[in-house]
Scaffold this active site. Structure first.
Site, PDB file in Angstrom:
ATOM      1  N   HIS A  10       0.940  -1.330  -0.029  1.00  0.00           N
ATOM      2  CA  HIS A  10      -0.068   0.208  -0.014  1.00  0.00           C
ATOM      3  C   HIS A  10       0.961   1.297  -0.214  1.00  0.00           C
ATOM      4  CE1 HIS A  10      -3.425  -2.483   1.962  1.00  0.00           C
ATOM      5  NE2 HIS A  10      -3.111  -3.024   0.745  1.00  0.00           N
ATOM      6  N   HIS A  53      -9.213  -2.227  -4.974  1.00  0.00           N
ATOM      7  CA  HIS A  53      -8.135  -2.488  -4.029  1.00  0.00           C
ATOM      8  C   HIS A  53      -7.166  -3.444  -4.684  1.00  0.00           C
ATOM      9  CE1 HIS A  53      -5.960  -2.275  -0.293  1.00  0.00           C
ATOM     10  NE2 HIS A  53      -5.798  -3.817  -0.534  1.00  0.00           N
ATOM     11  N   HIS A 112      -1.160 -11.628  -4.339  1.00  0.00           N
ATOM     12  CA  HIS A 112       0.195 -11.006  -4.148  1.00  0.00           C
ATOM     13  C   HIS A 112       1.215 -12.082  -4.729  1.00  0.00           C
ATOM     14  CE1 HIS A 112      -0.781  -7.836  -2.162  1.00  0.00           C
ATOM     15  NE2 HIS A 112      -1.573  -8.346  -0.995  1.00  0.00           N
ATOM     16  N   HIS A 130      34.721 -17.237 -46.858  1.00  0.00           N
ATOM     17  CA  HIS A 130      34.369 -17.361 -45.492  1.00  0.00           C
ATOM     18  C   HIS A 130      33.013 -17.525 -45.276  1.00  0.00           C
ATOM     19  CE1 HIS A 130      34.668 -15.884 -41.374  1.00  0.00           C
ATOM     20  NE2 HIS A 130      35.939 -16.206 -41.546  1.00  0.00           N
TER      21      HIS A 130
END
Length: 463
Positions: A79, A261, A288, A366
């Protein structure tokens, strides 16, 4: 719009109660220098250890994002970090005398107010921003939670939550521009379900929780025992359920406050990437664990890209110098002129380009049947870019030749094949003196570093 880094002008102190410990916590927001990022300093511990806000330090995500470094912990950091990101603050030191910031009302509102009161000031450095160029995603197979990050003109976040309960079904929330964070998101409070509260009470874990810092959705019948426990825990004479299915302690700010939230949490958790993001985040059923796992993945991608330092240039734009202008400056001629365009040129750096085609003379030998551009010619091309840089400092470049003096730390990382577009970037290590150019050069193709070298060359006048 300014793209300067920001910090706060003055320090400011906030006090409150830690949600899980119930202890009084004091927190001091302090200005921090450029390129500092966010960090927490535990002033209650010996040596006042600092924990940088980095995804690598996340140890567990039970009831919040918890970090640990050398045995020192910071819990529920999200927060506070969301408030800093939401106000466009890049550098901030948070001194704290406990492991957990105060819960306040369960949102970022009080942190935002404190930071605004401290004053936000610009610093003398550009913001480092990660520009999202392709879709990056992370899915937690067990929960079905998923985060997708896609290109966008600015940092945007959408969260979709589905709790599958009657009282709280599907909700979503969107933040289209970070400057709306204060208004639209910062006051969204944390929430939990009655069954979670019961478990926390059982384990003595919400000492700091009065019902003013969490919305409690009642997803089961409120038994008499629970009612009594809640009354005791929240020091209330009575507890009821409102018609909208939440306990009677507070009013919702928005019908979708839970989704808002969750959006706040996403912003706080993604602050642990350590770099500003220019892209749109779509988080489906965020939490989370998925947020911080995604932050770890993104931080690693950014670290890898930084290591390869692949610059991007719009090759559709007219070049700064075409082949004719290059030939006016450099003495080299085909088949030994190894740059086609100059894209950027300043006093201290040059960016050039070469299209490698099968028509190159060197592919004949090459290697027959397996054409690979010789590494020495890649170094020569880098040096020719350096030649443009140094010859652009004299009024009559046609009267000079460039000679190699030395090369150090030459590394070849990838093969260069027909069809590749080579980009060369050379930067001065020291200013040009007496016609001597000392530079660090890189060659890129296909979004990867293919060669690097430290080169020194000198220009000398043709007699």
């Amino acid at each position: 719009m300014s793209n300067k880094q920001k910090t706060i002008k003055n320090e400011i102190t906030l006090s409150g109660v830690g949600l899980h410990t119930g202890n009084e916590v004091t927190m001091i927001f302090k200005p921090a220098p450029v390129n500092y990022g966010y960090a927490f300093k535990r002033i209650d511990l010996e040596g006042e250890p600092i924990i940088e806000a980095k995804a690598d330090y996340v140890t567990n995500t039970q009831r919040g994002t918890n970090m640990e470094k050398n045995g020192v912990q910071i819990n529920t950091s999200e927060h506070v970090l969301a408030a800093a990101v939401g106000l466009g603050i890049d550098n901030l030191l948070v001194e704290i005398n406990a492991s957990e910031p105060p819960i306040m009302d369960g949102s970022s509102k009080f942190f935002v107010e404190a930071l605004e009161k401290a004053g936000v000031v610009e610093q003398d450095a550009e913001v480092k921003e990660y520009v999202v160029k392709e879709i990056i995603s992370y899915k937690d197979e067990k929960t079905g939670s998923e985060i997708i990050l896609m290109p966008s003109d600015e940092y945007q976040v959408t969260t979709m939550v589905d709790f599958g309960t009657k009282v709280l079904g599907t909700q979503n929330a969107t933040l289209n521009t970070i400057s709306d964070f204060k208004e639209e998101i910062s006051s969204a409070r944390t929430f939990s379900f009655l069954h979670e509260i019961e478990a926390l009470l059982e384990h003595d874990l919400i000492k700091g929780g009065d019902l003013n810092n969490a919305i409690v959705y009642v997803d089961k019948e409120l038994s008499e025992t629970t009612t009594e426990k809640l009354k005791k825990a929240f020091k209330k004479d009575d507890i009821k359920i409102k018609p909208n299915g939440i306990l009677d302690n507070l009013e919702l700010h928005w019908a979708n406050e839970a989704a808002r939230h969750k959006l706040l949490d996403v912003i706080g958790d993604l602050a642990l990437v350590g770099t500003k993001i220019k892209g749109k985040v779509i988080a489906n059923k965020p939490g989370h664990l998925v947020n911080t796992n995604f932050a770890k993945k993104l931080a690693n991608i950014i670290k890898k890209e930084k290591r390869n330092k692949v610059p991007s240039y719009d090759l559709n734009q007219p070049p700064l110098m075409d082949i004719h202008q290059i030939m006016d400056i450099l003495p080299h001629r085909p088949p030994f002129l190894l740059i086609d365009r100059i894209i950027e040129l300043s006093d201290t750096h040059v960016v050039g380009m070469k299209n490698v085609t099968m028509n190159e003379d060197f592919f004949v030998g090459h290697f027959p049947g397996a054409p690979v551009m010789p590494g020495v010619l890649q170094v020569e091309a880098m040096a020719q870019c350096g030649g443009v840089l140094v010859l652009s400092t004299v009024p009559d470049p046609e009267n000079y030749l460039t000679y190699f003096m030395k090369m150090n730390n030459v590394k070849f990382k990838q093969k260069v094949l027909p069809g590749d577009t080579l980009l060369f970037k050379s930067e001065l290590v020291t200013p040009i003196r007496r016609g001597i150019c000392h530079m660090q050069a890189y060659a890129y193709a296909n979004g990867k570093l293919v060669a690097e070298a430290e080169l020194m060359a000198q220009i000398s006048k043709v007699k």
